[in-house]
Design an enzyme around this catalytic site. Structure first.
Site, PDB file in Angstrom:
ATOM      1  N   ARG A  95       0.848  -1.194   0.000  1.00 27.21           N
ATOM      2  CA  ARG A  95       0.000   0.000   0.000  1.00 27.21           C
ATOM      3  C   ARG A  95       0.886   1.246   0.000  1.00 27.21           C
ATOM      4  NH1 ARG A  95      -2.261  -3.598   3.810  1.00 27.21           N
ATOM      5  NH2 ARG A  95      -4.376  -4.298   3.271  1.00 27.21           N
ATOM      6  N   LYS A 107      -2.119  -2.257   7.275  1.00 29.28           N
ATOM      7  CA  LYS A 107      -3.518  -1.964   7.592  1.00 29.28           C
ATOM      8  C   LYS A 107      -4.018  -2.975   8.617  1.00 29.28           C
ATOM      9  CE  LYS A 107      -7.837  -0.824   5.288  1.00 29.28           C
ATOM     10  NZ  LYS A 107      -8.545  -0.760   3.995  1.00 29.28           N
ATOM     11  N   HIS A 124      -2.698   2.665  -5.927  1.00 30.93           N
ATOM     12  CA  HIS A 124      -3.475   1.488  -5.535  1.00 30.93           C
ATOM     13  C   HIS A 124      -3.761   0.592  -6.739  1.00 30.93           C
ATOM     14  CE1 HIS A 124      -5.097  -0.115  -1.852  1.00 30.93           C
ATOM     15  NE2 HIS A 124      -6.185  -0.509  -2.463  1.00 30.93           N
ATOM     16  N   ARG A 158      -1.221  -2.011  -6.888  1.00 34.05           N
ATOM     17  CA  ARG A 158      -1.514  -3.088  -5.919  1.00 34.05           C
ATOM     18  C   ARG A 158      -2.537  -4.066  -6.509  1.00 34.05           C
ATOM     19  NH1 ARG A 158      -1.745  -4.660  -0.478  1.00 34.05           N
ATOM     20  NH2 ARG A 158      -3.829  -5.014   0.367  1.00 34.05           N
ATOM     21  N   HIS A 210      -4.723  -9.216   3.510  1.00 33.24           N
ATOM     22  CA  HIS A 210      -6.170  -9.190   3.701  1.00 33.24           C
ATOM     23  C   HIS A 210      -6.552  -9.997   4.934  1.00 33.24           C
ATOM     24  CE1 HIS A 210      -6.948  -8.350  -0.859  1.00 33.24           C
ATOM     25  NE2 HIS A 210      -6.681  -7.254  -0.175  1.00 33.24           N
ATOM     26  N   TYR A 243     -10.695 -10.418  -6.854  1.00 30.70           N
ATOM     27  CA  TYR A 243      -9.708 -10.383  -7.932  1.00 30.70           C
ATOM     28  C   TYR A 243     -10.003 -11.427  -9.006  1.00 30.70           C
ATOM     29  CZ  TYR A 243      -6.990  -7.068  -5.274  1.00 30.70           C
ATOM     30  OH  TYR A 243      -6.598  -5.939  -4.592  1.00 30.70           O
TER      31      TYR A 243
END
Length: 296
Positions: A146, A171, A237, A240, A263, A272
């Protein structure tokens, strides 16, 4: 009465903001989250200048959210952020219950994120002549980091012996490891010899300071212009998303991608599947199968 820019903030509001900031620091919330929450609360307090923050009710916050939408034309994302900051203030600072308006999480159109093709990504990297900028963008694509993660990446977190990069407090405040590309390691060494960064892998203008996220975004914007892709609305992003999609196209399983992306839930990674064009191209239509099985 205290003044913050053009906004008037009462002493009661100042105390409430300070208490909120202290509790968020105690909970180790990220600097960006703290900044967003405090800004949203500051706006709320200035909207009700004659009412102490401790006396603001949930109904009043709802009226304020309606004002954001109907008068200022704010987006649902903005309203969600505001509501989340109110929730923290009510529950953690005041010790009162607060329920985020369910309508903010109602059905809405979900747009698939943009993804660069491998050819576009290659073109972008090849157009960058500055070794620092090229290494930065290459590292983003090689790891799927990120924006905030690469800005905060320290030199000590690059382990060339084990060929791993440790992403600290990503995150959700979770650490993770991503592989270090052997080809990228060579470029990192050349970059290090030339720039001699201190502490952070990518230093900003100040000695030992980190690269500002906005500067990183600008680096990509300039590369996209050189590559003739400025109208594609790609962002950091997007790189990513491209990292994860290209991994899926090459046969990497979803659980591995989930770990690399950091995640928390596999459901975040599953989307995805919708972006993988190679996967879609391999699907055989049942109509074709049916027609091919027809007897002459």
């Amino acid at each position: 009465i205290y003044h913050h820019g053009k906004k008037t903030v009462t002493p009661f509001a100042v105390n409430a903001l300070q208490r909120t900031s202290d509790l968020m620091a105690l909970g180790q919330y990220s600097d960006l989250t703290r900044k967003h929450y405090l800004n949203e609360l500051r706006f709320l307090f200035t909207y009700y200048p004659d009412i102490r923050p401790s006396q603001i009710t949930a109904e009043m916050t709802l009226n304020y959210l309606v004002y954001l939408v109907k008068t200022l034309g704010c987006s649902k994302v903005k309203c969600k952020m505001a509501s989340q900051s109110f929730s923290f203030f009510f529950q953690k600072v005041l010790g009162k219950p607060y329920k985020t308006p369910p309508v903010l999480f109602g059905a809405h159109q979900k747009k698939l994120p943009a993804v660069m093709t491998p050819e576009e990504m290659r073109t972008v990297l090849h157009t960058v002549t500055n070794i620092k900028h090229r290494t930065l963008l290459s590292l983003l694509y090689s790891t799927g980091m990120r924006l905030s993660e690469i800005a905060n990446l320290k030199i000590t977190e690059v382990d060339s012996k084990q060929m791993l990069i440790r992403i600290t407090a990503g995150k959700g405040k979770k650490d993770r490891y991503v592989p270090l590309s052997p080809l990228l390691l060579n470029e990192l060494r050349l970059y290090y010899i030339q720039y001699r960064p201190e502490k952070f892998l990518f230093n900003g203008a100040g000695k030992g300071g980190k690269y500002a996220p906005r500067t990183i975004q600008r680096v990509l914007e300039m590369a996209l212009i050189k590559a003739g892709l400025q109208n594609k609305h790609y962002s950091v992003h997007t790189i990513r998303h491209s990292f994860a999609t290209h991994l899926l196209d090459s046969g990497t399983d979803l659980q591995a991608i989930q770990q690399l992306m950091g995640h928390q839930h596999i459901s975040q990674t599953v989307h995805y599947l919708h972006l993988s064009t190679k996967r879609m191209q391999k699907i055989v239509s049942p109509y074709d199968t049916l027609m091919q099985q027809q007897q002459p």
